[in-house]
Design an enzyme around this catalytic site. Structure first.
Site, PDB file in Angstrom:
ATOM      1  N   SER A  15     -73.823  41.743  31.427  1.00  0.00           N
ATOM      2  CA  SER A  15     -74.631  42.962  31.340  1.00  0.00           C
ATOM      3  C   SER A  15     -74.774  43.500  29.923  1.00  0.00           C
ATOM      4  O   SER A  15     -75.591  44.397  29.687  1.00  0.00           O
ATOM      5  CB  SER A  15     -74.032  44.051  32.240  1.00  0.00           C
ATOM      6  OG  SER A  15     -72.720  44.389  31.823  1.00  0.00           O
ATOM      7  N   ASN A  90     -67.488  34.430  29.910  1.00  0.00           N
ATOM      8  CA  ASN A  90     -67.600  35.387  28.816  1.00  0.00           C
ATOM      9  C   ASN A  90     -66.831  36.675  29.082  1.00  0.00           C
ATOM     10  O   ASN A  90     -66.343  37.301  28.146  1.00  0.00           O
ATOM     11  CB  ASN A  90     -69.085  35.718  28.588  1.00  0.00           C
ATOM     12  CG  ASN A  90     -69.255  36.942  27.714  1.00  0.00           C
ATOM     13  OD1 ASN A  90     -68.954  36.918  26.533  1.00  0.00           O
ATOM     14  ND2 ASN A  90     -69.698  38.039  28.321  1.00  0.00           N
ATOM     15  N   TYR A 159     -53.437  42.020  24.487  1.00  0.00           N
ATOM     16  CA  TYR A 159     -54.749  41.364  24.495  1.00  0.00           C
ATOM     17  C   TYR A 159     -54.648  39.993  23.839  1.00  0.00           C
ATOM     18  O   TYR A 159     -55.150  38.987  24.367  1.00  0.00           O
ATOM     19  CB  TYR A 159     -55.773  42.226  23.762  1.00  0.00           C
ATOM     20  CG  TYR A 159     -57.078  41.509  23.479  1.00  0.00           C
ATOM     21  CD1 TYR A 159     -57.992  41.279  24.492  1.00  0.00           C
ATOM     22  CD2 TYR A 159     -57.370  41.047  22.192  1.00  0.00           C
ATOM     23  CE1 TYR A 159     -59.189  40.607  24.232  1.00  0.00           C
ATOM     24  CE2 TYR A 159     -58.551  40.382  21.924  1.00  0.00           C
ATOM     25  CZ  TYR A 159     -59.461  40.164  22.945  1.00  0.00           C
ATOM     26  OH  TYR A 159     -60.629  39.486  22.693  1.00  0.00           O
TER      27      TYR A 159
END
Length: 252
Positions: A15, A90, A159
């Protein structure tokens, strides 16, 4: 790219940012592109914008932290499009959650999307290709420079741990595909700073995010999408294993 015209590509996190840029380029090159995201309004808008391009775009709503939604998405692709020929993993996210003080909920969210969701998509994409005897498919994993080196900022450490996992998963996939004598290729793309919404989500402070964004000329989403196209259009006997990309001015 001629051999990919009319074939099916799945792009997760489609998106915005890198995902949106990749959907756009693959559709313009003639592929049937399925873009998935938790919110599909922007994918639908892109579909309307690109009417008349050689390829096509379909939006599917999917939360990659939920296995049942991932499996339902792949089943929908199987029944409506036959299956997946290219899978671009992705979708990914970062939270400022240090090892010594981070919120477990934020840790789990990063692991669920960046690692487990990615692995489930890779597994299901391979199963889709195997069932249809597709031996020239391609699986992409969007990694990060943070999957190859650590920086001192504790907010990024968990992360980074998820992206180190992606580095290991990439090599693991290559070895498992070779073991079953498959010619399906696997490629990781590892960018440094990219000028997308990711920076704002990671820092959760608009002023700090703008400071980080403006330190240097960052990579653009199209730069990463172009790297994906480069690896995809390489001859079938060439596997581009990992593309590391930094802004020229980035320090580490």
């Amino acid at each position: 790219m001629d051999r990919w015209v009319g074939r099916v590509a799945l792009v997760t996190g489609a998106s915005a940012g890198i995902g949106e840029a990749t959907v756009r380029k693959l559709a313009q090159l003639g592929m049937k592109v399925i873009g998935c995201a938790r919110r599909t309004e922007k994918i639908e808008a892109l579909k309307n914008e690109l009417k008349g391009t050689p390829g096509s775009i379909v939006a599917i709503q999917c939360d990659l932290s939920k296995e049942d939604e991932i499996l339902a998405m792949f089943e929908k692709i199987r029944t409506e499009f036959g299956g997946v020929d290219v899978c671009v993993n992705n979708a990914g996210l970062g939270h400022p959650a240090p090892l010594l003080s981070g919120d477990t909920t934020l840790w789990r969210h990063m692991l669920d999307v960046n690692v487990l969701g990615l692995m489930i998509c890779c597994r299901e994409a391979y199963k889709s290709m195997q069932e249809r005897k597709v031996d020239d498919g391609h699986i992409f994993l969007l990694n990060s420079m943070s999957g190859h080196r650590m920086i001192s900022d504790g907010n990024s450490h968990v992360y980074s741990a998820t992206k180190y996992a992606v580095t290991a998963i990439t090599e693991g996939l290559r070895n498992e595909l070779r073991a079953v004598k498959s010619h399906i290729r696997v490629t990781a793309v590892s960018p440094g700073f990219v000028d997308t919404e990711f920076i704002l989500r990671m820092y959760e402070d608009e002023k700090r995010a703008e400071e980080v964004r403006n330190i240097r000329k960052n990579l653009q989403a199209d730069d990463i999408a172009d790297a994906i196209i480069y690896a995809l259009q390489a001859p079938p006997h060439v596997q581009v294993h990992d593309i590391l990309m930094r802004p020229t001015e980035q320090v580490s």
